[in-house]
Scaffold this active site. Structure first.
Site, PDB file in Angstrom:
ATOM      1  CG  MET A 161       3.946   4.549   1.492  1.00  0.00           C
ATOM      2  SD  MET A 161       4.953   3.039   1.719  1.00  0.00           S
ATOM      3  CE  MET A 161       3.970   2.137   2.924  1.00  0.00           C
ATOM      4  NE  ARG A 294       6.174  -5.298   0.839  1.00  0.00           N
ATOM      5  CZ  ARG A 294       6.269  -5.347  -0.474  1.00  0.00           C
ATOM      6  NH1 ARG A 294       7.424  -5.686  -1.038  1.00  0.00           N
ATOM      7  NH2 ARG A 294       5.227  -5.061  -1.236  1.00  0.00           N
ATOM      8  CE1 TYR A 434       0.208  -3.585   8.733  1.00  0.00           C
ATOM      9  CE2 TYR A 434      -1.278  -1.714   8.938  1.00  0.00           C
ATOM     10  CZ  TYR A 434      -0.373  -2.587   9.493  1.00  0.00           C
ATOM     11  OH  TYR A 434      -0.063  -2.467  10.827  1.00  0.00           O
ATOM     12  CD  GLU A 435       3.405  -0.930   4.377  1.00  0.00           C
ATOM     13  OE1 GLU A 435       3.930  -0.891   3.251  1.00  0.00           O
ATOM     14  OE2 GLU A 435       2.980   0.072   4.954  1.00  0.00           O
ATOM     15  N   GLY A 436       1.526  -4.972   1.296  1.00  0.00           N
ATOM     16  CA  GLY A 436       1.577  -6.115   0.396  1.00  0.00           C
ATOM     17  C   GLY A 436       1.015  -7.338   1.086  1.00  0.00           C
TER      18      GLY A 436
END
Length: 577
Positions: A161, A294, A434-436
């Site tokens: 991604m 997530r 990571y991933e927000g």
């Protein structure tokens, strides 16, 4: 370092006595029962313990390297990937329409836990590939699906991604990578991305990047972002994927942890790509992948915590230091000391409740995909959306705290490399970022998820908790969860419609309060189910009491902090920091 022991007995307990797995499968029409599920998890556990755990420390020490523009993973990783794929683990929960096995997502989630416990760097390869497959399956056209999904699902090809740029992290409106139509349905993608996990490797096969970029006529901001499928290799005249695309690894990031995972700076130089989904709707398509990731990242925090607990508990039972509290015996194993027990129980209380809550969430995802009633599918999907930021942020916060506490049990031996505890701490830290970042997850919960269906989704979730704690009667964990739920309801009502600084000041504390109540719910369910005299059931009741008496009381202080509002946070001028 002690050998990793897969938590199969706990999985069996949850499937058969807490989560009502067989009934859930019957309701959704999935032909899997608890016996088969446990058998699958046993095999997965053996693979993780025997094949991946021995590579973990070596992978951390050797790390991935960039040699002549290509990534070389640590010795043993490529062979382990081929064994992982050959055994069918890459395709376990994927749609059979694309070559997957279609097993329930709860088994995938618990496989992810064991992967994260034994080799977090390795576990990112299949996790990111699975997320890419979900985005392609949901948004790509049939031609792209037919070419890419079968080989990604079976593990022949992997996925990555590509969102982040040096000037565009959380704020994707600043994204600059561009995509220009080439007249044949493809696009030339040009730009640089950073922090790209699994961006390149030496496993063989294609690597399929999902890249966010702007079309020439795209509107400004996030409404002008599109998603493109950009493979490492393109098909040649014979249809074989042998032609190198215009993309390269500019560098490998030098990181605090997950050293074996190649985190790449990726350069796209008019790389050929294809649009996934509608033009300028790339963010919606990418969030299909991000939401799946997530949940996976939350389970990474759980897995590392469980592995760290095993090491710390084993060490505490062998390490002799100090005398017993009454002074009569010494030296004693440090498991006899109250403070060591406190740390171990903090970890265990999170891990076992997190495992249950993760499993419950996974069953809701299965309902969202397979329930015959559309209304029930929508209800389950909304619950997964509500819980996704909670699982991601709370599990990784508690997971990092657990790794640090497990390291503390070892004292000075936890700080040196010999026992491997410092690696758990370093590896666990990234999952909060990571991933927000976890702050972003908390803002998502308060700013978006509480408002779903005018608040009906969160109210319905609270009603599920209330029904179980009320049915549990007068046991301590139910009483204290009921009180904490009342605090959570009041706090939720006060935050409905909150925005700006008011929401930002409350969000992180609110998410932790939400998670504590959710874990209290799981401990209530486990305590009610654990009525036997065996060690597992007795342990469940004792740890439920510990959670009720030592962890759930945090709900009161969190509610007070939230009620204080943003004034003291925003009062100090920026120049004073």
């Amino acid at each position: 370092m002690f050998s990793y022991v897969p938590p199969i007995d706990d999985y069996r307990f949850l499937l058969t006595q807490v989560l009502r797995f067989d009934a859930a499968m019957a309701e959704t029409g999935q032909a899997v029962d608890a016996d088969l599920a446990v058998a699958v998890l046993e095999e997965a556990g053996r693979m993780c313990a025997d094949r991946l755990h021995p590579l973990n420390r070596h992978g951390d020490e050797e790390g991935s390297r960039l040699v002549d523009g290509s990534v070389i993973t640590p010795a043993g990783f490529a062979d382990a990937w081929r064994d992982f794929v050959a055994a069918g683990w890459a395709s376990m929960s994927a749609d059979p329409a694309h070559g997957g096995q279609g097993l329930p997502f709860i088994l995938q989630l618990w496989l992810d836990e064991m992967l994260s416990a034994t080799n977090l760097s390795f576990g990112l390869f299949p996790g990111l590939t699975r997320g890419a497959c979900e985005a392609i399956a949901a948004h790509a056209d049939d031609a792209l699906k037919s070419v890419y999904l079968p080989r990604m699902v079976n593990g022949e090809w992997t996925g990555a991604m590509a969102l982040t740029e040096s000037g565009a992290g959380t704020d994707l409106a600043l994204l600059k990578t561009r995509a220009v139509p080439q007249g044949d349905g493809s696009f030339a993608v040009t730009g640089q991305k950073i922090f790209i996990s699994s961006g390149d490797h030496d496993f063989g096969g294609n690597i399929v990047h999902l890249v966010l970029a702007r079309l020439p006529d795209a509107p400004a901001g996030v409404k002008g972002i599109s998603l493109f499928l950009v493979p490492k290799y393109l098909p040649d005249a014979d249809g074989e994927f042998t032609m190198r695309n215009g993309m390269s690894v500019g560098a490998l990031e030098k990181k605090m942890g997950i050293h074996a995972q190649p985190t790449c700076v990726m350069n796209y130089d008019e790389a050929t790509g294809w649009l996934v989904g509608a033009p300028n709707r790339g963010l919606a398509a990418m969030f299909t992948m991000m939401n799946a990731e997530r949940l996976m990242v939350g389970i990474q925090g759980l897995g590392v915590a469980g592995a760290a607990y095993q090491q710390a508990a084993g060490y505490a039972k062998e390490r002799l230091q100090g005398r017993s509290a009454d002074g009569a015996r010494g030296p004693v194993a440090i498991i006899d000391h109250a403070d060591v027990r406190r740390m171990l129980l903090n970890i265990r209380a999170f891990v076992e409740a997190g495992r249950a809550l993760g499993g419950w969430t996974a069953l809701q995802l299965d309902r969202a995909h397979h329930h015959p009633d559309a209304a029930e599918r929508a209800k389950a999907d909304a619950l997964v959306a509500l819980l996704t930021p909670v699982v991601k942020a709370a599990f990784t916060d508690f997971g990092f705290d657990s790794a640090v506490q497990a390291q503390q049990v070892f004292g000075g031996h936890g700080y040196i490399r010999e026992w491997g505890m410092e690696q758990y701490v370093r590896d666990a830290r990234i999952a909060q970022i990571y991933e927000g970042t976890n702050g972003v997850q908390a803002m998502d919960l308060v700013g978006r998820k509480l408002a779903m269906a005018g608040g009906a989704v969160v109210d319905g979730y609270f009603d599920l908790i209330a029904a179980d704690v009320d049915a549990a009667g007068a046991i301590d964990i139910a009483i204290k969860t009921r009180a904490a739920l009342a605090l959570l309801r009041t706090t939720t009502a006060s935050l409905q419609g909150a925005h700006g600084d008011a929401a930002g000041a409350a969000a992180v504390d609110y998410l932790r309060l939400f998670a504590l109540v959710s874990m209290g719910w799981m401990w209530t369910r486990m305590a009610v189910a654990a009525q036997g005299d065996d060690v597992l059931h007795a342990g469940k009741r004792i740890v439920a009491d510990f959670f009720a008496q030592r962890m759930l009381p945090q709900a009161q202080s969190l509610a007070v902090s939230i009620a204080a509002g943003e004034a003291s946070i925003m009062a100090l001028g920026a120049d004073c920091f």
